[in-house]
Design a protein around this motif. Structure first.
Motif, PDB file in Angstrom:
ATOM      1  N   PRO A  48       0.848  -1.198   0.000  1.00  0.00           N
ATOM      2  CA  PRO A  48       0.000   0.000   0.000  1.00  0.00           C
ATOM      3  C   PRO A  48       0.879   1.241   0.000  1.00  0.00           C
ATOM      4  N   ALA A  49       1.222   1.737  -1.200  1.00  0.00           N
ATOM      5  CA  ALA A  49       2.236   2.788  -1.286  1.00  0.00           C
ATOM      6  C   ALA A  49       1.749   4.092  -1.894  1.00  0.00           C
ATOM      7  N   ASP A  50       0.649   4.065  -2.654  1.00  0.00           N
ATOM      8  CA  ASP A  50       0.132   5.274  -3.308  1.00  0.00           C
ATOM      9  C   ASP A  50       1.204   5.987  -4.129  1.00  0.00           C
ATOM     10  N   GLY A  51       2.062   5.215  -4.802  1.00  0.00           N
ATOM     11  CA  GLY A  51       3.053   5.802  -5.691  1.00  0.00           C
ATOM     12  C   GLY A  51       4.324   6.285  -5.037  1.00  0.00           C
ATOM     13  N   GLN A  52       4.431   6.246  -3.700  1.00  0.00           N
ATOM     14  CA  GLN A  52       5.648   6.719  -3.048  1.00  0.00           C
ATOM     15  C   GLN A  52       6.755   5.677  -3.173  1.00  0.00           C
ATOM     16  N   ALA A  53       8.011   6.114  -3.027  1.00  0.00           N
ATOM     17  CA  ALA A  53       9.135   5.195  -3.086  1.00  0.00           C
ATOM     18  C   ALA A  53       9.042   4.179  -1.957  1.00  0.00           C
ATOM     19  N   VAL A  54       9.296   2.912  -2.270  1.00  0.00           N
ATOM     20  CA  VAL A  54       9.151   1.826  -1.307  1.00  0.00           C
ATOM     21  C   VAL A  54      10.521   1.252  -0.972  1.00  0.00           C
ATOM     22  N   THR A  55      10.809   1.086   0.302  1.00  0.00           N
ATOM     23  CA  THR A  55      12.041   0.447   0.749  1.00  0.00           C
ATOM     24  C   THR A  55      11.702  -0.897   1.377  1.00  0.00           C
ATOM     25  N   SER A  56      12.731  -1.730   1.562  1.00  0.00           N
ATOM     26  CA  SER A  56      12.510  -3.033   2.184  1.00  0.00           C
ATOM     27  C   SER A  56      12.019  -2.885   3.629  1.00  0.00           C
ATOM     28  N   GLY A  57      12.474  -1.822   4.316  1.00  0.00           N
ATOM     29  CA  GLY A  57      11.984  -1.594   5.668  1.00  0.00           C
ATOM     30  C   GLY A  57      10.485  -1.350   5.692  1.00  0.00           C
ATOM     31  N   MET A  58       9.983  -0.651   4.690  1.00  0.00           N
ATOM     32  CA  MET A  58       8.544  -0.415   4.597  1.00  0.00           C
ATOM     33  C   MET A  58       7.797  -1.719   4.336  1.00  0.00           C
ATOM     34  N   VAL A  59       8.425  -2.630   3.578  1.00  0.00           N
ATOM     35  CA  VAL A  59       7.816  -3.940   3.347  1.00  0.00           C
ATOM     36  C   VAL A  59       7.698  -4.697   4.666  1.00  0.00           C
ATOM     37  N   GLN A  60       8.758  -4.684   5.461  1.00  0.00           N
ATOM     38  CA  GLN A  60       8.717  -5.350   6.766  1.00  0.00           C
ATOM     39  C   GLN A  60       7.606  -4.771   7.630  1.00  0.00           C
ATOM     40  N   LEU A  61       7.506  -3.457   7.640  1.00  0.00           N
ATOM     41  CA  LEU A  61       6.480  -2.791   8.438  1.00  0.00           C
ATOM     42  C   LEU A  61       5.081  -3.240   8.012  1.00  0.00           C
ATOM     43  N   ALA A  62       4.867  -3.314   6.691  1.00  0.00           N
ATOM     44  CA  ALA A  62       3.564  -3.741   6.180  1.00  0.00           C
ATOM     45  C   ALA A  62       3.261  -5.176   6.572  1.00  0.00           C
ATOM     46  N   VAL A  63       4.257  -6.062   6.460  1.00  0.00           N
ATOM     47  CA  VAL A  63       4.022  -7.468   6.787  1.00  0.00           C
ATOM     48  C   VAL A  63       3.710  -7.649   8.269  1.00  0.00           C
ATOM     49  N   LEU A  64       4.236  -6.780   9.109  1.00  0.00           N
ATOM     50  CA  LEU A  64       3.878  -6.831  10.535  1.00  0.00           C
ATOM     51  C   LEU A  64       2.476  -6.280  10.800  1.00  0.00           C
ATOM     52  N   GLY A  65       1.833  -5.743   9.752  1.00  0.00           N
ATOM     53  CA  GLY A  65       0.453  -5.296   9.892  1.00  0.00           C
ATOM     54  C   GLY A  65       0.273  -3.803  10.031  1.00  0.00           C
ATOM     55  N   TYR A  66       1.333  -3.018   9.806  1.00  0.00           N
ATOM     56  CA  TYR A  66       1.264  -1.563   9.925  1.00  0.00           C
ATOM     57  C   TYR A  66       1.314  -0.944   8.523  1.00  0.00           C
ATOM     58  N   ASP A  67       0.370  -0.095   8.224  1.00  0.00           N
ATOM     59  CA  ASP A  67       0.349   0.561   6.921  1.00  0.00           C
ATOM     60  C   ASP A  67       1.511   1.554   6.861  1.00  0.00           C
ATOM     61  N   PRO A  68       2.495   1.318   5.984  1.00  0.00           N
ATOM     62  CA  PRO A  68       3.676   2.209   5.962  1.00  0.00           C
ATOM     63  C   PRO A  68       3.354   3.636   5.565  1.00  0.00           C
ATOM     64  N   ARG A  69       2.230   3.847   4.871  1.00  0.00           N
ATOM     65  CA  ARG A  69       1.860   5.223   4.506  1.00  0.00           C
ATOM     66  C   ARG A  69       1.566   6.052   5.747  1.00  0.00           C
ATOM     67  N   LYS A  70       1.187   5.394   6.819  1.00  0.00           N
ATOM     68  CA  LYS A  70       0.844   6.093   8.056  1.00  0.00           C
ATOM     69  C   LYS A  70       1.965   6.014   9.089  1.00  0.00           C
ATOM     70  N   TRP A  71       2.684   4.874   9.143  1.00  0.00           N
ATOM     71  CA  TRP A  71       3.548   4.624  10.287  1.00  0.00           C
ATOM     72  C   TRP A  71       5.039   4.686   9.996  1.00  0.00           C
ATOM     73  N   TYR A  72       5.472   4.633   8.727  1.00  0.00           N
ATOM     74  CA  TYR A  72       6.910   4.612   8.476  1.00  0.00           C
ATOM     75  C   TYR A  72       7.515   5.992   8.722  1.00  0.00           C
ATOM     76  N   PRO A  73       8.458   6.121   9.673  1.00  0.00           N
ATOM     77  CA  PRO A  73       8.988   7.442  10.036  1.00  0.00           C
ATOM     78  C   PRO A  73      10.285   7.824   9.342  1.00  0.00           C
ATOM     79  N   GLY A  74      10.896   6.896   8.591  1.00  0.00           N
ATOM     80  CA  GLY A  74      12.231   7.115   8.045  1.00  0.00           C
ATOM     81  C   GLY A  74      13.237   6.228   8.757  1.00  0.00           C
ATOM     82  N   ALA A  75      14.381   6.005   8.113  1.00  0.00           N
ATOM     83  CA  ALA A  75      15.374   5.082   8.673  1.00  0.00           C
ATOM     84  C   ALA A  75      16.003   5.613   9.961  1.00  0.00           C
ATOM     85  N   GLY A  76      16.186   6.943  10.066  1.00  0.00           N
ATOM     86  CA  GLY A  76      16.872   7.515  11.220  1.00  0.00           C
ATOM     87  C   GLY A  76      16.257   7.150  12.560  1.00  0.00           C
TER      88      GLY A  76
END
Length: 409
Positions: A48-76
């Protein structure tokens, strides 16, 4: 009931001429992954990316059940969480990479004649073969001269560390150093709100690091020096709903990568001490499988992350990638399945993605979802991108795979 998630980071690839037009997964012998594909659900899952750049960390977040569009804060901030660095509400954490630059001025020493972050200097990427003590000594030198009440540097692993800007600015455009490789450094520096501070810090780090004794020793040993710190991947702390509150199961992450560990810890999962897994480059697969089996005696769910070693990614060696896939199948998947055979009923989710590569849109994930105990693989369908894409049910939403894994009946 025990639950296991196995993440093959970077195992998905395109067809390679060296492999007769096959992908690494197709060319590899993977009896354990094939058993999951044959006796469970095989398919692809979209992000669920809505066209934004996707990283492997965002994939992990999604598989854990968190929508990365809402919850991914950045690698830092994820790396900060893994390192135990506490962020205030308005603090901004940056990934702080140690990078090597190259001068194209035509001098005798392309790595020793760099005076400033300007033409004709290009970015070579994050510094390879950087030891823990070397990196710590370099970062301490920077922190001693540039650290303050508002700027602090924290050591991580290899070339990747963390900088925290207290009450800092968030919206500067900062480039991943991997995307800057081969480009003029001036075209890749931070831009926008707050970028003046970031550029000054990066410039100052060049002055501190280029002639540091650690770099003198690296040059004597034939290794490339660390020229400066590269700031990117910024974000503020993200307060996520706890995984255990949502699913009523206890969980743990087995990973050495700080972002992977940070994602798990931000979700309220425990994390195995990286020292118990030994290797930082993703190559020591057996220790990960063994750690997963040990932790399943204490936890309901274990998430295991393993990735292609950086040398394999950088070298682009297709046959080396096949060997890594086979090691993943034997050392991680096989070890976990052997351990689960003695643990009673279980459910297992295996998924692979493209890893370090970024995508400008949805990044498909190849997955298999299965309940055990399993039988040995027979002739039939195999776990790979091509057979998963051929499944008629179509792509699922990656952020819903966790609910499917934990569903009873």
């Amino acid at each position: 009931m025990k639950y296991v998630v196995l993440h093959g980071d970077g195992l998905i690839s395109g067809p390679r001429k060296e492999l007769g037009g096959k992908t690494a997964l197709q060319a590899a012998a993977t009896p354990n992954m094939d058993a999951l594909a044959q006796q469970g659900e095989l398919g692809v899952a979209g992000m669920p990316a809505d066209g934004q750049a996707v990283t492997s960390g965002m994939v992990q977040l999604a598989v854990l059940g968190y929508d990365p569009r809402k919850w991914y804060p950045g690698a830092g901030p994820l790396e900060a969480a893994s390192l135990g660095v506490t962020l205030g509400e308005h603090d901004v954490a940056f990934r702080c990479s140690m990078v090597t630059l190259r001068s194209n001025a035509g001098g005798k020493d392309a790595y020793g004649e760099i005076k400033k972050l300007a033409p004709p200097v290009t970015v070579e990427g994050e510094t390879d073969q950087l030891g823990v003590e070397e990196a710590r000594e370099l970062l301490e030198a920077v922190n001693e001269q540039l650290g303050s009440e508002t700027i602090q540097f924290y050591p991580g692993t290899g070339s990747r560390h963390v900088m925290v800007w207290v009450n800092g600015k968030l919206k500067a455009a900062c480039l991943d150093p991997r995307e800057a490789i081969g480009k003029p450094v001036g075209d890749c520096l931070p831009a926008g709100d707050g970028s003046d501070i970031l550029r000054k810090l990066m410039d100052a780090s060049l002055v501190i690091l280029r002639d540091h004794p650690v770099n003198d020793e690296r040059r004597k040993d034939g290794l490339k020096p660390v020229h400066c710190l590269w700031l990117w991947g910024q974000g503020r702390a993200s307060r996520w709903p706890k995984f255990s509150d949502q699913h009523r199961v206890s969980g743990l992450v087995v990973a050495t990568n700080d972002v992977r560990r940070g994602i798990g810890m931000c979700a309220g999962l425990d994390a195995v001490d990286p020292a118990k897994i030994v290797a930082n480059d993703g190559s020591d697969f057996l220790s990960r499988g063994q750690a997963a089996v040990q932790e399943l005696a204490k936890k309901d769910l274990v998430y295991v992350h393993a990735e292609l070693p950086s040398a394999v990614v950088a070298g682009g060696d297709a046959k080396a990638a096949v060997k890594v896939v086979e090691e993943f199948d034997k050392r991680i998947v096989g070890t976990v399945l052997d351990g689960l055979a003695k643990a009673g009923p279980y459910r297992i989710l295996l998924f692979c993605d493209r890893g370090r590569m970024k995508s400008d849109g949805p990044q498909p994930v190849t997955y298999a979802l299965c309940g055990g105990p399993l039988q040995k693989a027979k002739s039939g369908r195999r776990f790979n991108e091509v057979e998963a894409a051929a499944v008629k049910d179509g792509a699922r939403d990656a952020s819903r795979l966790m609910n499917r894994l934990l569903a009873q009946g």
